[in-house]
Design a protein around this motif. Structure first.
Motif, PDB file in Angstrom:
ATOM      1  N   TYR A  34       0.842  -1.202  -0.049  1.00 50.30           N
ATOM      2  CA  TYR A  34       0.032  -0.155  -0.128  1.00 50.30           C
ATOM      3  C   TYR A  34       0.897   1.325   0.043  1.00 50.30           C
ATOM      4  O   TYR A  34       1.939   1.248   0.868  1.00 50.30           O
ATOM      5  CB  TYR A  34      -0.934  -0.076   1.254  1.00 50.30           C
ATOM      6  N   ALA A  35       0.446   2.172  -0.987  1.00 49.35           N
ATOM      7  CA  ALA A  35       1.498   3.353  -1.198  1.00 49.35           C
ATOM      8  C   ALA A  35       0.706   4.473  -1.349  1.00 49.35           C
ATOM      9  O   ALA A  35      -0.321   4.627  -1.917  1.00 49.35           O
ATOM     10  CB  ALA A  35       2.389   3.137  -2.410  1.00 49.35           C
ATOM     11  N   GLY A  36       1.281   5.690  -0.665  1.00 52.22           N
ATOM     12  CA  GLY A  36       0.744   7.023  -0.862  1.00 52.22           C
ATOM     13  C   GLY A  36       1.226   7.639   0.624  1.00 52.22           C
ATOM     14  O   GLY A  36       2.263   7.254   1.176  1.00 52.22           O
ATOM     15  N   LEU A  37       0.709   8.842   0.434  1.00 54.18           N
ATOM     16  CA  LEU A  37       1.477   9.664   1.859  1.00 54.18           C
ATOM     17  C   LEU A  37       1.101   8.865   3.207  1.00 54.18           C
ATOM     18  O   LEU A  37       1.788   8.795   3.972  1.00 54.18           O
ATOM     19  CB  LEU A  37       0.645  11.229   1.791  1.00 54.18           C
ATOM     20  N   PHE A  38      -0.285   8.300   3.215  1.00 53.13           N
ATOM     21  CA  PHE A  38      -0.443   7.205   4.141  1.00 53.13           C
ATOM     22  C   PHE A  38      -0.331   5.908   3.364  1.00 53.13           C
ATOM     23  O   PHE A  38      -1.068   5.871   2.164  1.00 53.13           O
ATOM     24  CB  PHE A  38      -1.725   7.549   4.839  1.00 53.13           C
ATOM     25  N   GLY A  39      -0.073   4.734   4.163  1.00 54.25           N
ATOM     26  CA  GLY A  39      -0.166   3.505   3.318  1.00 54.25           C
ATOM     27  C   GLY A  39      -1.623   2.877   3.595  1.00 54.25           C
ATOM     28  O   GLY A  39      -2.194   2.799   2.684  1.00 54.25           O
ATOM     29  N   TYR A  40      -1.978   2.449   4.752  1.00 54.93           N
ATOM     30  CA  TYR A  40      -3.186   1.860   5.255  1.00 54.93           C
ATOM     31  C   TYR A  40      -3.404   2.430   6.454  1.00 54.93           C
ATOM     32  O   TYR A  40      -3.016   2.530   7.533  1.00 54.93           O
ATOM     33  CB  TYR A  40      -2.920   0.481   5.484  1.00 54.93           C
ATOM     34  N   SER A  41      -5.009   3.055   6.326  1.00 52.04           N
ATOM     35  CA  SER A  41      -5.565   3.389   7.681  1.00 52.04           C
ATOM     36  C   SER A  41      -7.018   2.929   7.767  1.00 52.04           C
ATOM     37  O   SER A  41      -7.735   2.539   7.213  1.00 52.04           O
ATOM     38  CB  SER A  41      -5.893   5.089   7.285  1.00 52.04           C
ATOM     39  N   GLU A  42      -7.126   2.734   9.230  1.00 50.96           N
ATOM     40  CA  GLU A  42      -8.186   2.547   9.888  1.00 50.96           C
ATOM     41  C   GLU A  42      -8.908   3.389  10.640  1.00 50.96           C
ATOM     42  O   GLU A  42      -9.798   3.446  11.225  1.00 50.96           O
ATOM     43  CB  GLU A  42      -8.281   1.054  10.408  1.00 50.96           C
ATOM     44  N   GLY A  43      -8.251   4.552  10.586  1.00 55.18           N
ATOM     45  CA  GLY A  43      -8.589   5.718  11.472  1.00 55.18           C
ATOM     46  C   GLY A  43      -9.486   6.866  10.520  1.00 55.18           C
ATOM     47  O   GLY A  43      -9.871   6.474   9.832  1.00 55.18           O
ATOM     48  N   LEU A  44      -9.280   8.053  11.063  1.00 57.18           N
ATOM     49  CA  LEU A  44      -9.752   9.113  10.513  1.00 57.18           C
ATOM     50  C   LEU A  44      -8.834  10.078   9.975  1.00 57.18           C
ATOM     51  O   LEU A  44      -7.750  10.549  10.753  1.00 57.18           O
ATOM     52  CB  LEU A  44     -10.660   9.882  11.591  1.00 57.18           C
ATOM     53  N   LEU A  45      -8.863  10.387   8.670  1.00 54.23           N
ATOM     54  CA  LEU A  45      -8.076  11.484   8.240  1.00 54.23           C
ATOM     55  C   LEU A  45      -8.851  12.604   7.591  1.00 54.23           C
ATOM     56  O   LEU A  45      -9.906  12.354   6.838  1.00 54.23           O
ATOM     57  CB  LEU A  45      -7.217  10.834   6.937  1.00 54.23           C
ATOM     58  N   ARG A  46      -8.498  13.691   8.322  1.00 51.65           N
ATOM     59  CA  ARG A  46      -9.374  14.921   7.837  1.00 51.65           C
ATOM     60  C   ARG A  46      -8.625  16.059   7.572  1.00 51.65           C
ATOM     61  O   ARG A  46      -7.541  16.130   8.202  1.00 51.65           O
ATOM     62  CB  ARG A  46     -10.517  15.267   8.752  1.00 51.65           C
ATOM     63  N   ASP A  47      -9.305  17.025   6.685  1.00 45.00           N
ATOM     64  CA  ASP A  47      -8.610  18.377   6.599  1.00 45.00           C
ATOM     65  C   ASP A  47      -7.239  18.402   6.049  1.00 45.00           C
ATOM     66  O   ASP A  47      -6.548  19.236   6.390  1.00 45.00           O
ATOM     67  CB  ASP A  47      -8.886  19.191   7.639  1.00 45.00           C
ATOM     68  N   ILE A  48      -6.949  17.398   5.088  1.00 46.72           N
ATOM     69  CA  ILE A  48      -5.381  17.096   4.788  1.00 46.72           C
ATOM     70  C   ILE A  48      -5.289  17.746   3.441  1.00 46.72           C
ATOM     71  O   ILE A  48      -6.269  17.486   2.485  1.00 46.72           O
ATOM     72  CB  ILE A  48      -5.015  15.809   4.538  1.00 46.72           C
ATOM     73  N   VAL A  49      -4.288  18.560   3.109  1.00 45.38           N
ATOM     74  CA  VAL A  49      -4.089  19.277   1.737  1.00 45.38           C
ATOM     75  C   VAL A  49      -2.872  18.580   1.301  1.00 45.38           C
ATOM     76  O   VAL A  49      -1.861  19.067   1.861  1.00 45.38           O
ATOM     77  CB  VAL A  49      -4.207  20.678   1.450  1.00 45.38           C
ATOM     78  N   TYR A  50      -2.549  17.851   0.480  1.00 41.58           N
ATOM     79  CA  TYR A  50      -1.216  17.243  -0.028  1.00 41.58           C
ATOM     80  C   TYR A  50      -1.186  17.666  -1.558  1.00 41.58           C
ATOM     81  O   TYR A  50      -1.848  17.555  -2.423  1.00 41.58           O
ATOM     82  CB  TYR A  50      -1.500  15.828  -0.107  1.00 41.58           C
ATOM     83  N   LEU A  51       0.176  18.491  -1.621  1.00 36.98           N
ATOM     84  CA  LEU A  51       0.345  19.170  -2.935  1.00 36.98           C
ATOM     85  C   LEU A  51       1.652  18.666  -3.426  1.00 36.98           C
ATOM     86  O   LEU A  51       2.526  18.511  -2.603  1.00 36.98           O
ATOM     87  CB  LEU A  51       0.650  20.703  -2.773  1.00 36.98           C
ATOM     88  N   LEU A  52       1.562  17.924  -4.814  1.00 31.57           N
ATOM     89  CA  LEU A  52       2.893  17.352  -5.370  1.00 31.57           C
ATOM     90  C   LEU A  52       3.165  18.307  -6.457  1.00 31.57           C
ATOM     91  O   LEU A  52       2.281  18.969  -6.930  1.00 31.57           O
ATOM     92  CB  LEU A  52       2.536  16.100  -5.593  1.00 31.57           C
ATOM     93  N   ASP A  53       4.328  18.026  -7.095  1.00 36.23           N
ATOM     94  CA  ASP A  53       4.736  18.943  -8.240  1.00 36.23           C
ATOM     95  C   ASP A  53       4.491  18.114  -9.314  1.00 36.23           C
ATOM     96  O   ASP A  53       5.195  16.929  -9.531  1.00 36.23           O
ATOM     97  CB  ASP A  53       6.439  19.135  -7.794  1.00 36.23           C
ATOM     98  N   ALA A  54       3.653  18.428 -10.265  1.00 36.92           N
ATOM     99  CA  ALA A  54       3.113  17.911 -11.379  1.00 36.92           C
ATOM    100  C   ALA A  54       4.256  17.442 -12.265  1.00 36.92           C
ATOM    101  O   ALA A  54       4.002  16.657 -13.248  1.00 36.92           O
ATOM    102  CB  ALA A  54       2.149  18.361 -12.100  1.00 36.92           C
ATOM    103  N   ASP A  55       5.424  18.021 -12.206  1.00 37.22           N
ATOM    104  CA  ASP A  55       6.666  17.695 -12.994  1.00 37.22           C
ATOM    105  C   ASP A  55       7.419  16.779 -12.722  1.00 37.22           C
ATOM    106  O   ASP A  55       8.506  16.150 -13.384  1.00 37.22           O
ATOM    107  CB  ASP A  55       7.561  19.144 -13.428  1.00 37.22           C
ATOM    108  N   LYS A  56       7.176  16.488 -11.347  1.00 33.72           N
ATOM    109  CA  LYS A  56       8.078  15.178 -10.624  1.00 33.72           C
ATOM    110  C   LYS A  56       7.359  14.007 -10.555  1.00 33.72           C
ATOM    111  O   LYS A  56       6.646  13.818  -9.683  1.00 33.72           O
ATOM    112  CB  LYS A  56       8.519  15.797  -9.384  1.00 33.72           C
ATOM    113  N   ASN A  57       7.564  13.269 -11.686  1.00 36.14           N
ATOM    114  CA  ASN A  57       7.014  11.829 -11.446  1.00 36.14           C
ATOM    115  C   ASN A  57       7.321  10.935 -10.194  1.00 36.14           C
ATOM    116  O   ASN A  57       8.494  10.892  -9.823  1.00 36.14           O
ATOM    117  CB  ASN A  57       7.311  11.010 -12.984  1.00 36.14           C
TER     118      ASN A  57
END
Length: 244
Positions: free
Chosen positions: A91-114
């Motif tokens: 499982y991959a992402g900023l978070f891998g696997y969650s059984e909790g509560l993720l709220r009000d998160i703003v994750y910004l990536l650089d579209a030019d960086k694959n």
């Protein structure tokens, strides 16, 4: 509280201490986090091939994140992620696997960086999303923008989404704006790609996705691709998508 980037980095490193739900850990992000401009400590020397620090996802299937992370609608940027191979499935992402509560998160990536991920283990599926690889809890009022992902899979299944790879929980009031979501499973593999979620088995509401998706297949493989959800057996309400 989460203040400098090293606090979030520590959460990804020491999540085994936080995965036990009986302790009810509650994390609140009090400042915008920018790894690129952070100068305290030398934690971020390891960078991916695009020159961006790549952090281990927070939580895994074996040790899921079970607490609360409140991003306070403050941004997280200058950090990518990778797919750790030490726990299965992947499982991959900023978070891998969650059984909790993720709220009000703003994750910004650089579209030019694959972000490039490989899975050549034919016995293990890969679940990847910008925010979260797998959700078995609640994701509320979260947004991801600028994800540019290349995923290569051989002999296994790939579930990829702009926000979440696999949703077995509740998603509401979220958005994903994906630059590119590209999959190559031209080797006895199958892919499910969605602008928001790769696979949904539960509930998504009041959520949108925009972006560009593509997949490469051959006669040994197959793929389902959709602007919103690649594979859906759950419920979707009051949502929209616009995708290439």
């Amino acid at each position: 509280s989460i203040r400098p980037p090293r606090h979030l980095h520590a959460l990804s490193t020491f999540v085994e201490y936080y995965h036990n739900e009986k302790y009810n850990y509650n994390f609140r992000q009090n400042l915008a986090l920018n790894y690129a401009s952070y100068t305290g400590y030398n934690l971020f020397a390891d960078k991916n091939e695009q020159g961006v620090f790549a952090q281990k996802p927070i939580g895994s299937y074996a040790q899921p994140f079970k607490g609360v992370y409140n991003g306070g609608s403050r941004s997280i940027e200058g950090v990518a992620f990778y797919a750790p191979q030490d726990t299965k499935p992947y499982y991959a992402g900023l978070f891998g696997y969650s059984e909790g509560l993720l709220r009000d998160i703003v994750y910004l990536l650089d579209a030019d960086k694959n972000i490039t991920l490989f899975n050549s283990d034919g016995s293990v599926n890969l679940y990847v999303g910008g925010l979260l690889g797998g959700n078995a809890g609640t994701v509320q009022n979260c947004a991801v923008a600028g994800l540019s992902l290349n995923a290569y899979v051989f002999g296994a299944n790939l579930y990829a989404g702009g926000l979440i790879g696999q949703n077995n929980g509740i998603v509401r009031d979220c958005g994903a704006e994906t630059a590119d979501l590209l999959a190559d499973n031209s080797g006895y593999a199958n892919s499910w790609l969605g602008g928001l979620v790769g696979q949904n088995t539960r509930s998504i509401s009041n959520t949108y996705a925009v972006g560009r998706l593509s997949v490469t297949v051959d006669k040994t493989s197959a793929a389902d691709i959709c602007g919103f959800v690649g594979d859906n057996t759950g419920t979707i309400s009051s949502c929209y998508a616009a995708a290439d």
